[in-house]
Design a protein around this motif. Sequence first.
Motif, PDB file in Angstrom:
ATOM      1  N   VAL A 167       0.830  -1.206   0.000  1.00 57.49           N
ATOM      2  CA  VAL A 167       0.000   0.000   0.000  1.00 57.49           C
ATOM      3  C   VAL A 167       0.859   1.249   0.000  1.00 57.49           C
ATOM      4  N   GLU A 168       1.914   1.246   0.795  1.00 55.33           N
ATOM      5  CA  GLU A 168       2.808   2.407   0.853  1.00 55.33           C
ATOM      6  C   GLU A 168       3.462   2.676  -0.502  1.00 55.33           C
ATOM      7  N   ARG A 169       3.882   1.616  -1.181  1.00 58.22           N
ATOM      8  CA  ARG A 169       4.517   1.771  -2.491  1.00 58.22           C
ATOM      9  C   ARG A 169       3.527   2.299  -3.527  1.00 58.22           C
ATOM     10  N   VAL A 170       2.279   1.830  -3.448  1.00 56.45           N
ATOM     11  CA  VAL A 170       1.253   2.320  -4.372  1.00 56.45           C
ATOM     12  C   VAL A 170       1.000   3.799  -4.150  1.00 56.45           C
ATOM     13  N   ALA A 172       2.930   5.952  -2.840  1.00 55.48           N
ATOM     14  CA  ALA A 172       4.113   6.755  -3.157  1.00 55.48           C
ATOM     15  C   ALA A 172       4.359   6.844  -4.657  1.00 55.48           C
ATOM     16  N   GLY A 173       3.567   6.122  -5.445  1.00 58.25           N
ATOM     17  CA  GLY A 173       3.728   6.150  -6.893  1.00 58.25           C
ATOM     18  C   GLY A 173       4.857   5.282  -7.399  1.00 58.25           C
ATOM     19  N   ALA A 174       5.375   4.384  -6.540  1.00 55.50           N
ATOM     20  CA  ALA A 174       6.503   3.541  -6.936  1.00 55.50           C
ATOM     21  C   ALA A 174       6.098   2.436  -7.904  1.00 55.50           C
ATOM     22  N   ILE A 175       4.823   2.076  -7.900  1.00 60.04           N
ATOM     23  CA  ILE A 175       4.349   0.985  -8.761  1.00 60.04           C
ATOM     24  C   ILE A 175       3.555   1.518  -9.947  1.00 60.04           C
ATOM     25  N   GLY A 176       2.821   2.592  -9.740  1.00 60.94           N
ATOM     26  CA  GLY A 176       1.964   3.105 -10.801  1.00 60.94           C
ATOM     27  C   GLY A 176       0.509   2.785 -10.520  1.00 60.94           C
ATOM     28  N   LYS A 177      -0.353   3.218 -11.409  1.00 69.30           N
ATOM     29  CA  LYS A 177      -1.779   3.022 -11.210  1.00 69.30           C
ATOM     30  C   LYS A 177      -2.145   1.549 -11.321  1.00 69.30           C
ATOM     31  N   LEU A 220      -6.483   0.388  -0.913  1.00 66.89           N
ATOM     32  CA  LEU A 220      -5.908   0.718  -2.219  1.00 66.89           C
ATOM     33  C   LEU A 220      -6.701   1.825  -2.910  1.00 66.89           C
ATOM     34  N   ARG A 221      -7.509   2.537  -2.177  1.00 66.19           N
ATOM     35  CA  ARG A 221      -8.275   3.621  -2.805  1.00 66.19           C
ATOM     36  C   ARG A 221      -7.373   4.821  -3.025  1.00 66.19           C
TER      37      ARG A 221
END
Length: 221
Positions: A167-170, A172-177, A220-221
């Motif tokens: 969740v933190e990586r999502v 933070a934009g580390a994974i993308g949409k 994940l919202r």
Amino acid sequence: MKTARSWWCYTRFSSEMQSASSCTDQERECLRRAEKLNLGHVETQRDEAVRAGAQAGKDGWRRIVAAADQGLVEGIIFEDLSRFSRDFFSGMSDIAQLKKLRVKFADSKMGIIDLDSPMGQMYVSFGLIRSQQETQQLGERSKRGLRGLVLGANHNSTYHPSFLRLVERVRAGAIGKLEHVDVHLSVPLRQLDARDHSHWMFREPRNIVLETCSGRDDVLR
């Protein structure tokens, strides 16, 4: 001379909500799993939506049932049980009918499902309940103009440290949409290990859903 019984693969493309290649993809997964299980020759049947927005008919499924009535079906393999039925009660009725004809069930994830075991019955019940709920949710979202948007799935395991790191990586934009997250848990259920089938969660099919799917719906919202 009596014709040998064989395994059948059933795939379904329900509506415009799915890719047009859905049945082909499902069939590939089924046949790959069937090869690993040494099921021999596998017949294939599929049901597809005939036009955008149409719901798939069940001519392919009826052909399998007719073959089962003639003693030609050893078992049916699906990519996922959600492809089998979107209605819990009709799905359970079909399973009971085919079980009387000594037809086995399998999917690409579980392999051959033991319908006489508590684990197999729970797996089938849970799959059909989940499938029906997904269909109802899609209908509601379509009415609200949210067609195709998945808002998220909840589970009490979403507080696990590994899930929180995701969740933190999502965020933070580390994974993308993300369009979809599919989480497979591989942990023991203590009551099953102890063979305690009297537990509340096994008394009705819906209880296992309430037991395992309560938790966060906002991660994940």
